[in-house]
Design a protein around this motif. Structure first.
Motif, PDB file in Angstrom:
ATOM      1  N   VAL B 236      -5.107 -30.132  -6.374  1.00 27.23           N
ATOM      2  CA  VAL B 236      -5.709 -31.121  -5.474  1.00 27.23           C
ATOM      3  C   VAL B 236      -6.905 -31.789  -6.161  1.00 27.23           C
ATOM      4  CG1 VAL B 236      -6.941 -31.467  -3.286  1.00 27.23           C
ATOM      5  CG2 VAL B 236      -4.937 -29.966  -3.364  1.00 27.23           C
ATOM      6  N   CYS B 237      -7.752 -30.975  -6.809  1.00 23.08           N
ATOM      7  CA  CYS B 237      -8.931 -31.524  -7.500  1.00 23.08           C
ATOM      8  C   CYS B 237      -8.499 -32.496  -8.601  1.00 23.08           C
ATOM      9  CB  CYS B 237      -9.773 -30.406  -8.122  1.00 23.08           C
ATOM     10  SG  CYS B 237     -10.503 -29.314  -6.906  1.00 23.08           S
ATOM     11  N   ASP B 238      -7.499 -32.090  -9.387  1.00 20.53           N
ATOM     12  CA  ASP B 238      -7.027 -32.938 -10.491  1.00 20.53           C
ATOM     13  C   ASP B 238      -6.499 -34.278  -9.963  1.00 20.53           C
ATOM     14  OD1 ASP B 238      -7.676 -30.958 -12.241  1.00 20.53           O
ATOM     15  OD2 ASP B 238      -5.620 -30.241 -12.542  1.00 20.53           O
ATOM     16  N   MET B 239      -5.712 -34.178  -8.887  1.00 21.96           N
ATOM     17  CA  MET B 239      -5.140 -35.391  -8.311  1.00 21.96           C
ATOM     18  C   MET B 239      -6.255 -36.313  -7.828  1.00 21.96           C
ATOM     19  SD  MET B 239      -2.177 -35.779  -5.453  1.00 21.96           S
ATOM     20  CE  MET B 239      -2.972 -34.917  -4.109  1.00 21.96           C
ATOM     21  N   TYR B 240      -7.222 -35.729  -7.102  1.00 19.91           N
ATOM     22  CA  TYR B 240      -8.328 -36.519  -6.561  1.00 19.91           C
ATOM     23  C   TYR B 240      -9.138 -37.178  -7.676  1.00 19.91           C
ATOM     24  CZ  TYR B 240     -12.605 -37.812  -4.211  1.00 19.91           C
ATOM     25  OH  TYR B 240     -13.680 -38.528  -3.747  1.00 19.91           O
ATOM     26  N   VAL B 241      -9.502 -36.393  -8.686  1.00 17.59           N
ATOM     27  CA  VAL B 241     -10.323 -36.931  -9.781  1.00 17.59           C
ATOM     28  C   VAL B 241      -9.541 -38.020 -10.537  1.00 17.59           C
ATOM     29  CG1 VAL B 241     -11.518 -36.376 -11.938  1.00 17.59           C
ATOM     30  CG2 VAL B 241     -11.732 -34.855  -9.978  1.00 17.59           C
ATOM     31  N   GLY B 242      -8.221 -37.852 -10.637  1.00 17.02           N
ATOM     32  CA  GLY B 242      -7.390 -38.873 -11.284  1.00 17.02           C
ATOM     33  C   GLY B 242      -7.482 -40.211 -10.565  1.00 17.02           C
ATOM     34  N   TYR B 243      -7.346 -40.180  -9.242  1.00 13.85           N
ATOM     35  CA  TYR B 243      -7.451 -41.411  -8.457  1.00 13.85           C
ATOM     36  C   TYR B 243      -8.870 -41.996  -8.524  1.00 13.85           C
ATOM     37  CZ  TYR B 243      -2.869 -40.848  -6.190  1.00 13.85           C
ATOM     38  OH  TYR B 243      -1.519 -40.768  -5.930  1.00 13.85           O
ATOM     39  N   LEU B 244      -9.847 -41.097  -8.451  1.00 11.84           N
ATOM     40  CA  LEU B 244     -11.244 -41.554  -8.508  1.00 11.84           C
ATOM     41  C   LEU B 244     -11.494 -42.281  -9.831  1.00 11.84           C
ATOM     42  CD1 LEU B 244     -13.998 -41.526  -7.113  1.00 11.84           C
ATOM     43  CD2 LEU B 244     -14.443 -39.273  -8.135  1.00 11.84           C
ATOM     44  N   ALA B 245     -10.987 -41.681 -10.918  1.00  9.72           N
ATOM     45  CA  ALA B 245     -11.191 -42.259 -12.248  1.00  9.72           C
ATOM     46  C   ALA B 245     -10.501 -43.613 -12.377  1.00  9.72           C
ATOM     47  CB  ALA B 245     -10.676 -41.308 -13.320  1.00  9.72           C
ATOM     48  N   SER B 270     -19.832 -29.303  -8.629  1.00  5.80           N
ATOM     49  CA  SER B 270     -20.394 -28.999  -9.957  1.00  5.80           C
ATOM     50  C   SER B 270     -19.893 -29.998 -10.993  1.00  5.80           C
ATOM     51  CB  SER B 270     -19.991 -27.594 -10.385  1.00  5.80           C
ATOM     52  OG  SER B 270     -18.615 -27.582 -10.730  1.00  5.80           O
ATOM     53  N   ASP B 271     -20.716 -30.224 -12.006  1.00  3.21           N
ATOM     54  CA  ASP B 271     -20.348 -31.167 -13.072  1.00  3.21           C
ATOM     55  C   ASP B 271     -19.047 -30.749 -13.756  1.00  3.21           C
ATOM     56  OD1 ASP B 271     -22.624 -32.459 -12.434  1.00  3.21           O
ATOM     57  OD2 ASP B 271     -23.705 -31.995 -14.287  1.00  3.21           O
ATOM     58  N   GLU B 272     -18.856 -29.438 -13.923  1.00  5.52           N
ATOM     59  CA  GLU B 272     -17.648 -28.949 -14.601  1.00  5.52           C
ATOM     60  C   GLU B 272     -16.394 -29.359 -13.818  1.00  5.52           C
ATOM     61  OE1 GLU B 272     -20.361 -27.060 -14.027  1.00  5.52           O
ATOM     62  OE2 GLU B 272     -20.954 -27.380 -16.130  1.00  5.52           O
ATOM     63  N   GLN B 273     -16.523 -29.370 -12.501  1.00  8.01           N
ATOM     64  CA  GLN B 273     -15.347 -29.665 -11.689  1.00  8.01           C
ATOM     65  C   GLN B 273     -15.166 -31.148 -11.390  1.00  8.01           C
ATOM     66  OE1 GLN B 273     -15.999 -26.528  -8.482  1.00  8.01           O
ATOM     67  NE2 GLN B 273     -13.800 -26.365  -8.831  1.00  8.01           N
ATOM     68  N   LEU B 274     -16.262 -31.894 -11.358  1.00 10.51           N
ATOM     69  CA  LEU B 274     -16.116 -33.303 -10.956  1.00 10.51           C
ATOM     70  C   LEU B 274     -16.579 -34.280 -12.037  1.00 10.51           C
ATOM     71  CD1 LEU B 274     -15.306 -35.089  -8.454  1.00 10.51           C
ATOM     72  CD2 LEU B 274     -17.753 -35.317  -8.081  1.00 10.51           C
ATOM     73  N   GLN B 279     -15.731 -38.285 -16.225  1.00 11.74           N
ATOM     74  CA  GLN B 279     -16.236 -39.030 -17.391  1.00 11.74           C
ATOM     75  C   GLN B 279     -15.165 -39.138 -18.469  1.00 11.74           C
ATOM     76  OE1 GLN B 279     -19.630 -36.488 -18.006  1.00 11.74           O
ATOM     77  NE2 GLN B 279     -21.089 -38.005 -17.207  1.00 11.74           N
ATOM     78  N   GLN B 280     -14.448 -38.021 -18.696  1.00 12.05           N
ATOM     79  CA  GLN B 280     -13.407 -38.024 -19.738  1.00 12.05           C
ATOM     80  C   GLN B 280     -12.287 -39.002 -19.411  1.00 12.05           C
ATOM     81  OE1 GLN B 280     -12.187 -33.944 -20.239  1.00 12.05           O
ATOM     82  NE2 GLN B 280     -14.189 -33.371 -21.061  1.00 12.05           N
ATOM     83  N   LEU B 281     -11.838 -38.995 -18.151  1.00 10.42           N
ATOM     84  CA  LEU B 281     -10.751 -39.893 -17.754  1.00 10.42           C
ATOM     85  C   LEU B 281     -11.189 -41.353 -17.831  1.00 10.42           C
ATOM     86  CD1 LEU B 281      -9.113 -38.086 -14.683  1.00 10.42           C
ATOM     87  CD2 LEU B 281      -8.087 -38.508 -16.914  1.00 10.42           C
ATOM     88  N   VAL B 282     -12.390 -41.652 -17.361  1.00  7.22           N
ATOM     89  CA  VAL B 282     -12.875 -43.039 -17.367  1.00  7.22           C
ATOM     90  C   VAL B 282     -13.016 -43.527 -18.809  1.00  7.22           C
ATOM     91  CG1 VAL B 282     -14.791 -44.574 -16.769  1.00  7.22           C
ATOM     92  CG2 VAL B 282     -13.999 -42.885 -15.115  1.00  7.22           C
ATOM     93  N   GLU B 283     -13.525 -42.673 -19.663  1.00 12.48           N
ATOM     94  CA  GLU B 283     -13.651 -43.005 -21.097  1.00 12.48           C
ATOM     95  C   GLU B 283     -12.288 -43.402 -21.665  1.00 12.48           C
ATOM     96  OE1 GLU B 283     -16.243 -42.465 -23.577  1.00 12.48           O
ATOM     97  OE2 GLU B 283     -14.840 -43.053 -25.157  1.00 12.48           O
ATOM     98  N   ARG B 284     -11.250 -42.629 -21.307  1.00 12.48           N
ATOM     99  CA  ARG B 284      -9.914 -42.873 -21.834  1.00 12.48           C
ATOM    100  C   ARG B 284      -9.311 -44.152 -21.255  1.00 12.48           C
ATOM    101  NH1 ARG B 284      -6.300 -37.790 -20.755  1.00 12.48           N
ATOM    102  NH2 ARG B 284      -5.411 -39.108 -19.136  1.00 12.48           N
ATOM    103  N   VAL B 298     -22.836 -41.252 -13.841  1.00 17.01           N
ATOM    104  CA  VAL B 298     -23.795 -40.213 -13.439  1.00 17.01           C
ATOM    105  C   VAL B 298     -23.694 -39.953 -11.929  1.00 17.01           C
ATOM    106  CG1 VAL B 298     -25.418 -40.914 -15.265  1.00 17.01           C
ATOM    107  CG2 VAL B 298     -25.624 -41.901 -12.963  1.00 17.01           C
ATOM    108  N   LYS B 299     -24.477 -38.968 -11.481  1.00 17.59           N
ATOM    109  CA  LYS B 299     -24.553 -38.725 -10.041  1.00 17.59           C
ATOM    110  C   LYS B 299     -25.706 -39.507  -9.441  1.00 17.59           C
ATOM    111  CE  LYS B 299     -22.942 -33.961  -9.882  1.00 17.59           C
ATOM    112  NZ  LYS B 299     -23.357 -32.570  -9.620  1.00 17.59           N
ATOM    113  N   ALA B 300     -25.532 -39.972  -8.216  1.00 15.12           N
ATOM    114  CA  ALA B 300     -26.646 -40.587  -7.499  1.00 15.12           C
ATOM    115  C   ALA B 300     -27.725 -39.520  -7.277  1.00 15.12           C
ATOM    116  CB  ALA B 300     -26.166 -41.160  -6.173  1.00 15.12           C
ATOM    117  N   GLN B 301     -28.977 -39.953  -7.124  1.00 14.00           N
ATOM    118  CA  GLN B 301     -30.080 -38.979  -7.059  1.00 14.00           C
ATOM    119  C   GLN B 301     -30.753 -38.894  -5.706  1.00 14.00           C
ATOM    120  OE1 GLN B 301     -32.758 -40.150 -10.184  1.00 14.00           O
ATOM    121  NE2 GLN B 301     -31.386 -39.481 -11.830  1.00 14.00           N
ATOM    122  N   LEU B 302     -30.632 -39.912  -4.876  1.00 11.38           N
ATOM    123  CA  LEU B 302     -31.460 -39.957  -3.667  1.00 11.38           C
ATOM    124  C   LEU B 302     -30.763 -39.433  -2.411  1.00 11.38           C
ATOM    125  CD1 LEU B 302     -33.091 -43.450  -4.297  1.00 11.38           C
ATOM    126  CD2 LEU B 302     -34.017 -41.207  -4.885  1.00 11.38           C
TER     127      LEU B 302
END
Lengths: 320, 320
Positions: B236-245, B270-274, B279-284, B298-302
């Motif tokens: 599920v995480c992989d699928m979601y991050v794929g669409y997000l990217a 966590s950065d490792e999971q999201l 970043q890797q997918l968007v770079e590609r 990056v992540k939003a800060q506020l």
């Protein structure tokens, strides 16, 4: 004053002399001797500029500036070619080389942006503050004018709408992605759809139309067959216009331009077959807004000459 | 001087007092009595402004302006709410009503744009000239800062990247299109994917995690299960991050911002999971450009306070 614009293409340099109003006074084409050699390229640009001024009966002192349109990534600040996809041009400080030879300022810009600038000042975009051109060719070239200026983004590479994914995990694109819009809505994509439909339907009117053109599949084949009442040709047209509309609706939802013009050979098809169904689909697919604020979808007006007119206007724009 | 920003939400108005540097000095929340009544809404805005100034120990003369963030379409020139999707607010001349009651100038802006403005001045976008925030919530809210200014487009409705098609003929969206990015990459989409995976895999760790949270499927469920080594959760995480990217790569290819920040609850994983896989997918998936010119993801800060800080900064921005 007058301006010269040069469109740097694959084998030809096409140049035009333009007056203050963007009116084309003279045109000249020249073969590139050796495009990968920066000095030879500069030589050709200089020769073209001189001959064009002479031909137009304009003394060199009355040429305000020269602009060059490049099919690739440029650095507009330094006037350099950074990278082109289909020509062997990398990191060429064209402005510096040109100025050293002729003493005239050279503006360098992406060719799709030049076309947009030309249409904005002297074609389909006149009177619009925010304007987009989508040129349907080998790929999809987009030129975006935002608040009267070319939209460049942080690194001069913005506006690559041809390389936005409209079909997740879809057709591979040379850019490395899958599902890029230009794999579905460029003239090349239309030809590919047409060739596939012909293969699958050898007895169709579409197949006959292609045979009658010596087996040559063009961007016009499917539209021609559809006009003859061919359901196979009509299906190709519908599929193509569907994909075209999806990407244009994306551009509208993102940029909300006053006017969006489509250009390139495909855009010459009849309004009944292309523009009207496209307008209907885009209307249905975009976020509703009041009538007066809707993006007008129109055809580009300057044809192949948009590139040289826009390149010439690069200098004029800076002087306003 | 100080500034007040008010975030108009579904049931609450959240307001903050902000200093010249965008630092939050006091926060106050108030229930809306009757959101559909323009006068009652104005009453609440006025009351909030007065109480907040008092609470922060700032006399009314030292409040330079008030800004309101609205989850919908606004007319920034007239300071009116034009239309909101999830609130019964239509054609409300908020600035005029507010000024009549309190004599202070009120700026009105879309809430995603407020969040972007806040991050730009006081959060993840500091130091970037071109900056985008993508907020993952019920939908996808995008705020685009181009050359230091909010990107509005011709009719104030530009930047709707949540409603760009990334999957041709895909899932239907309430906007009327099919395949809109927010159907695949919003927090709601993540929950839908998670619920589907749970149903299909009742013996998975994911299903157990959800049972242990009283059957509540959240945006965290899949990430939690994946951390426990669950292949179903990981899928599920992989699928979601794929669409997000895919959608973020589209935004990068179009806008080439210096920085793109993701916000909303999902962005807290966590950065490792999201963030890193994203970043890797968007770079590609983005057009290659030199290292120094790449968009930083990056992540939003506020967090939740971006809306009120940005609304407050609407007034400050105009004074610089």
């Amino acid at each position: 004053m007058n301006y010269i614009g040069i469109d740097i293409g694959g084998t030809n340099l096409k140049a035009g002399l333009v007056d203050e109003d963007g009116l084309l006074l003279a045109v000249k084409t020249m073969k590139i001797r050796e495009v990968s050699d920066p000095d030879a390229l500069t030589d050709t640009l200089v020769a073209l500029t001189r001959e064009l001024a002479q031909e137009g009966g304009v003394p060199m002192e009355e040429i305000a500036s020269v602009g060059a349109g490049v099919p690739g990534v440029v650095d507009i600040r330094t006037g350099s070619i950074v990278y082109t996809c289909n020509l062997p041009l990398r990191n060429i400080p064209l402005r510096k080389l040109f100025k050293r030879r002729l003493g005239l300022h050279l503006y360098v810009e992406n060719d799709a942006n030049c076309a947009a600038l030309a249409e904005f000042h002297a074609g389909a975009g006149q009177g619009s503050k925010r304007f987009v051109t989508i040129t349907l060719g080998t790929g999809i070239g987009a030129g975006i004018i935002h608040n009267g200026k070319i939209f460049h983004g942080g690194n001069g590479m913005a506006g690559e709408v041809g390389h936005t994914c409209i079909d997740y995990q879809g057709l591979p694109c040379p850019c490395g992605r899958r599902g890029c819009w230009e794999q579905y809505a460029s003239a090349s994509a239309l030809k590919r759809f047409t060739a596939q439909a012909q293969l699958g339907n050898p007895d169709s009117i579409l197949a006959r139309v292609i045979r009658e053109h010596d087996g040559h599949v063009s961007g016009q084949s499917a539209f021609m067959a559809a006009r003859l009442g061919d359901p196979v040709g009509q299906q190709v047209c519908d599929m193509y216009v569907g994909y075209l509309a999806a990407g244009i609706a994306n551009v509208v939802n993102i940029f909300q331009p006053d006017t969006l013009a489509i250009g390139g050979g495909v855009s010459n098809e009849s309004d009944e077959q292309l523009l009207h169904p496209l307008q209907q689909l885009v209307e249905r697919e975009t976020i509703p807004c009041s009538a007066g604020k809707k993006t007008r979808i129109v055809k580009a007006q300057l044809g192949n000459q948009a590139g040289i007119i826009g390149a010439a206007l690069l200098g004029k724009k800076k002087r306003i």
